[in-house]
Design an enzyme around this catalytic site. Structure first.
Site, short mmCIF file in Angstrom:
data_model
loop_
_atom_site.label_atom_id
_atom_site.label_comp_id
_atom_site.label_asym_id
_atom_site.label_seq_id
_atom_site.Cartn_x
_atom_site.Cartn_y
_atom_site.Cartn_z
CB THR A 33 5.43 12.79 11.58
OG1 THR A 33 5.67 14.45 11.51
CG2 THR A 33 6.11 11.84 10.58
CD1 TRP A 65 26.78 9.99 22.48
CD2 TRP A 65 25.68 8.42 21.47
NE1 TRP A 65 26.68 10.50 21.16
CE2 TRP A 65 26.12 9.59 20.46
CE3 TRP A 65 25.10 7.34 20.64
CZ2 TRP A 65 25.74 9.62 18.98
CZ3 TRP A 65 24.84 7.56 19.25
CH2 TRP A 65 25.04 8.42 18.51
P1 ADP Z 1 5.76 10.17 15.92
O1 ADP Z 1 6.50 9.65 17.11
O2 ADP Z 1 6.06 11.31 15.13
O3 ADP Z 1 4.13 9.94 16.01
P2 ADP Z 1 5.83 7.38 14.94
O4 ADP Z 1 4.65 6.97 15.32
O5 ADP Z 1 5.93 7.17 13.49
O6 ADP Z 1 6.31 8.90 15.06
O7 ADP Z 1 7.05 6.90 15.61
C1 ADP Z 1 8.22 6.28 15.23
C2 ADP Z 1 9.32 6.36 16.33
O8 ADP Z 1 8.77 5.57 17.47
C3 ADP Z 1 10.46 5.70 16.02
O9 ADP Z 1 11.37 6.25 15.27
C4 ADP Z 1 11.02 5.08 17.28
O10 ADP Z 1 11.79 6.29 18.08
C5 ADP Z 1 9.87 4.89 18.01
N1 ADP Z 1 9.50 3.45 18.04
C6 ADP Z 1 8.47 2.96 17.28
N2 ADP Z 1 8.27 1.55 17.46
C7 ADP Z 1 9.39 1.32 18.45
C8 ADP Z 1 9.47 0.41 19.22
N3 ADP Z 1 9.29 -1.11 19.10
N4 ADP Z 1 10.65 0.32 20.44
C9 ADP Z 1 11.02 1.69 20.68
N5 ADP Z 1 10.77 2.64 20.04
C10 ADP Z 1 9.81 2.65 19.04
#
Ligand code: ADP
Length: 539
Positions: free
Chosen positions: A185, A444
């Protein structure tokens, strides 16, 4: 007694064999540092994957060993995906946009034995080479042997190395639960954590992702994954291409260059492109400035962050594309939910109401279960109003992080760190990330909702909202705006614009303009950095 069906192992090797036998002539077009437009077929790729597997064998790579890649999207990276995983080793894709200290940490944490890298990442790896204790060999993905001159004994080049090996390999029988890919991640808090996918999890994920109400991928598609292959396996597209049998277009290091993307889409007949909104924003500007209509591109998959409404409208109305808005995480391989509107129930809705529905993150695909809980762990109803912490489970959701026995899932559910609401139809909408939530007077405030509302203004390209300590309300929202394209917006203009779009008491107390909002290595707004920057801020 058990069922009487075959115990067939769901492995990436089975996807490769299927691709080889059923879809051998499907084309893969790539841009690399040594090729403007490289063309080959799936069959060529799998033959060279066999050469990769033979090369690994010659280096005594054993089952389960981790082999790293630091590479953009192209045919060689795809050969490594299959060659490494199907030989029983684990293909560890590393994000080259990470800080060198994190790249160093990740390679050592994974004990990578070999690092395959693009020419442009030689300096990055050289800077940390002395500290990489497990790496025996660095192989540069090029045909140009001159690039490794003077780099040292451990360095060689890919084409030279694989050329001496056979295009046949005796692929081992693997167990579907064996590991095959590893991705860390981005580590916006603390060190990055590794997610090690199994063959089974990726096969099931691929089957779910190509389905009609997911990415809807078939043999007549031509896919351009703009999402990098170092980010959650390019959302699984290299597997989808071999399983479904479609053409692939891989833009190399040009994945964020709208001129190249637009040309590739037009010249190669791309029907589906997948990436984060930041790239679609660049593409939209390019298309508008040059009056280009991408008539062949029918489906735009968007994920990673929420799709800003103005971009959604532009691609839907002006470019006539179907927007496939998806939500997921590295920990979920990544697919969780997808937004497809249901004609029977929703087509008659008022335009604005329907549009609000489309902006949501969507419904879970089969294989993913969602649960919303409050801070006490009590389930929150799916009424579209009450928000809660979003938990997930399913066959392609992480159970344990790599090398991190200290981090555990609770009661069989993975806590996504996202805060959301789910409506009565099962559509999930992210309202915040738990660490980004603003609590004002005990209630919130959704930073995401304010950001989305603000980004629907034509003069705002990026907007972030963070909580600032407040003597009376504990926290109040600060709105940070990047790159206002037109006239500078006054506080008053913004209040007028946001009025009616967000709750009155959510109205930001102050607005700051910055030249650049910092982004994470995976293209999300870096709220942690913004909070650090505005740590001393007071209203
Ligand atoms: P990192 O941010 O650590 O690279 P990821 O790429 O796995 O991790 O991102 C996951 C996070 O990205 C989710 O938990 C969410 O907060 C956000 N995310 C992913 N897709 C969407 C979406 N379509 N809309 C809003 N937030 C999103």
């Amino acid at each position: 007694m058990i069922g009487s069906m075959m115990n067939y192992q769901l492995t990436l090797t089975s996807i490769m064999q299927h691709g080889k036998q059923i879809n051998p002539n499907k084309e893969v077009v790539s841009i690399t540092s040594d090729h403007d437009h490289h063309r080959c077929t799936l069959s060529d790729i799998f033959e060279r994957s066999a050469q990769v597997a033979n090369l690994l064998k010659s280096h005594n790579i054993e089952k389960g060993d981790r082999i790293a890649t630091l590479a953009w999207n192209d045919f060689r990276h795809m050969e490594l995906y299959y060659g490494i995983s199907c030989s029983g080793a684990v293909c560890h894709t590393i994000n080259p946009r990470l800080h060198p200290d994190q790249v160093n940490f990740i390679i050592n944490d994974a004990s990578d034995k070999i690092v395959f890298l693009d020419v442009m990442f030689i300096d990055l790896v050289k800077a940390v080479e002395a500290e990489l204790t497990s790496v025996k060999r660095f192989i540069v993905l090029t045909s140009d042997v001159s690039v490794v001159e003077h780099l040292g004994e451990k360095w060689s080049t890919y084409e030279d190395d694989i050329s001496i090996y056979s295009k046949e390999h005796d692929w081992p029988e693997l167990n579907e639960n064996d590991p095959c890919q590893l991705c860390y991640t981005s580590g916006t808090t603390g060190n990055p954590k590794g997610v090690q996918y199994s063959h089974r999890s990726l096969v099931l994920h691929t089957m779910a992702a190509i389905a009609p109400d997911a990415f809807s991928i078939g043999k007549n598609d031509c896919i351009l994954p703009v999402v990098p292959m170092f980010h959650v396996n390019a959302w699984g597209i290299p597997y989808m291409a071999a399983m479904a049998g479609c053409k692939l277009v891989l833009a190399g290091s040009k994945v964020a260059d709208p001129t190249v993307l637009s040309r590739l889409i037009q010249n190669e007949g791309v029907t589906l492109a997948a990436g984060v909104p930041t790239v679609w924003n660049l593409l939209a500007q390019h298309l508008q400035e040059n009056d280009i209509s991408l008539t062949g591109l029918k489906k735009l998959v968007v994920g990673g962050t929420a799709m800003p409404p103005h971009l959604y409208r532009y691609f839907q109305n002006d470019q006539n594309m179907a927007i496939i808005h998806a939500w997921g995480m590295t920990e979920m391989s990544p697919l969780g939910t997808i937004n497809h509107i249901q004609a029977d129930e929703m087509q008659a809705w008022d335009d604005e109401v329907l549009f609000e529905q489309k902006l949501k993150q969507g419904m879970p695909v089969y294989g993913i279960e969602l649960k919303l809980v409050n801070d006490d762990g009590q389930e929150v109803p799916w009424d579209g109003k009450e928000s809660g912490n979003l938990l997930v489970r399913g066959p392609w959701v992480v159970d344990k992080y790599f090398n991190r026995p200290d981090v555990e899932n609770k009661n069989g559910w993975f806590d996504t760190g996202d805060v959301s609401v789910i409506d009565q139809y099962g559509y999930m909408k992210i309202t915040d990330r738990s660490k980004d939530v603003i609590k004002s007077g005990g209630e919130w405030i959704s930073s995401v909702d304010i950001e989305n509302a603000m980004m629907s203004h034509p003069d705002v390209s990026l907007a972030a909202v963070i909580g600032i300590e407040h003597h009376k309300w504990d926290e109040r929202p600060l709105l940070i705006i990047e790159n206002h394209r037109g006239e500078a917006l006054s506080h008053e203009d913004i209040v007028t614009f946001l009025t009616g779009k967000i709750a009155k008491w959510w109205m930001p107390d102050a607005i700051e303009y910055v030249e650049h909002i910092p982004m994470t290595a995976t293209g999300k707004m870096h709220k942690l950095k913004l909070r650090e920057k505005f740590e001393q801020y007071s209203f």
